[in-house]
Design an enzyme around this catalytic site. Structure first.
Site, mmCIF file in Angstrom:
data_model
loop_
_atom_site.group_PDB
_atom_site.id
_atom_site.type_symbol
_atom_site.label_atom_id
_atom_site.label_comp_id
_atom_site.label_asym_id
_atom_site.label_seq_id
_atom_site.Cartn_x
_atom_site.Cartn_y
_atom_site.Cartn_z
ATOM 1 N N TYR A 65 14.494 16.524 37.244
ATOM 2 C CA TYR A 65 13.967 17.846 37.611
ATOM 3 C C TYR A 65 13.190 18.431 36.425
ATOM 4 O O TYR A 65 12.059 18.904 36.579
ATOM 5 C CB TYR A 65 15.111 18.773 38.015
ATOM 6 C CG TYR A 65 14.667 20.169 38.370
ATOM 7 C CD1 TYR A 65 14.056 20.423 39.589
ATOM 8 C CD2 TYR A 65 14.871 21.231 37.495
ATOM 9 C CE1 TYR A 65 13.639 21.706 39.917
ATOM 10 C CE2 TYR A 65 14.458 22.508 37.813
ATOM 11 C CZ TYR A 65 13.846 22.744 39.034
ATOM 12 O OH TYR A 65 13.431 24.018 39.362
ATOM 13 N N ALA A 67 11.830 16.813 33.975
ATOM 14 C CA ALA A 67 10.624 16.004 33.773
ATOM 15 C C ALA A 67 9.536 16.396 34.763
ATOM 16 O O ALA A 67 8.366 16.522 34.388
ATOM 17 C CB ALA A 67 10.961 14.525 33.906
ATOM 18 N N LYS A 69 9.126 19.292 36.348
ATOM 19 C CA LYS A 69 8.607 20.626 36.056
ATOM 20 C C LYS A 69 7.775 20.630 34.776
ATOM 21 O O LYS A 69 6.803 21.381 34.664
ATOM 22 C CB LYS A 69 9.751 21.640 35.976
ATOM 23 C CG LYS A 69 10.412 21.900 37.335
ATOM 24 C CD LYS A 69 9.382 22.366 38.350
ATOM 25 C CE LYS A 69 10.022 22.949 39.593
ATOM 26 N NZ LYS A 69 9.036 23.562 40.492
#
Length: 158
Positions: A65, A67, A69
């Site tokens: 998650y 990574a 974003k």
């Protein structure tokens, strides 16, 4: 669109990675790529990505998650540089609010207290507070704003 789940690094599969990247990175890329020619012709356009405090702080059991974003921040900043000469603004907000996606943390007293202990304003943001930031970035008031990743998280990333 958004999705998130928490799992330790070793438990995440390639399918988990692909699913997270599809929702948070690939979708934003395709959306932006799909409108850029029209916006170049019009010499105007405003793209607002949605990232997360996890992109800049990291997150235990949230490696993919975070990574995804973080990758979105890279898209926003690079596209802002590329598209500025065409009158197109590309920005992102970094929100944290009381939404269905954060409900699991908000309803557990221990998790909620731990989260709020790291938020200087001491509370969850409301969806309308996040919405007003979207409205600002989409409005003519933000015509001189591009490449910005604007935290709307009560100070959590500090």
């Amino acid at each position: 669109a958004g999705t998130a789940w928490h799992a330790d690094l070793a438990s995440n599969t390639d399918a988990d990675y692909d699913a997270m990247m599809d929702v948070h990175v690939r979708a934003a890329f395709h959306l932006l790529r799909g409108v850029v020619d029209e916006w170049k012709t019009r010499r105007s356009g405003k793209f607002i990505g949605v990232t997360s405090p996890a992109a800049v702080r990291g997150q235990v059991n949230g490696t993919i998650y975070s990574a995804a974003k973080s990758a979105l921040i890279g898209i926003v900043r690079s596209a802002a540089l590329e598209l500025a000469p065409h009158g197109i603004q590309v920005n992102a907000i970094l929100p944290m609010a009381a939404t269905p996606m954060t409900e699991i943390a908000r309803v557990d007293p221990e998790i909620n207290a731990k989260y709020l202990s790291r938020v200087p304003l001491g509370r969850w943001g409301e969806p309308d507070e996040i919405g007003r930031v979207f409205l600002f970035l989409a409005s003519s008031d933000a015509d001189y704003v591009t490449g910005v990743v604007l935290p709307v998280d009560g100070g959590r990333i500090l």
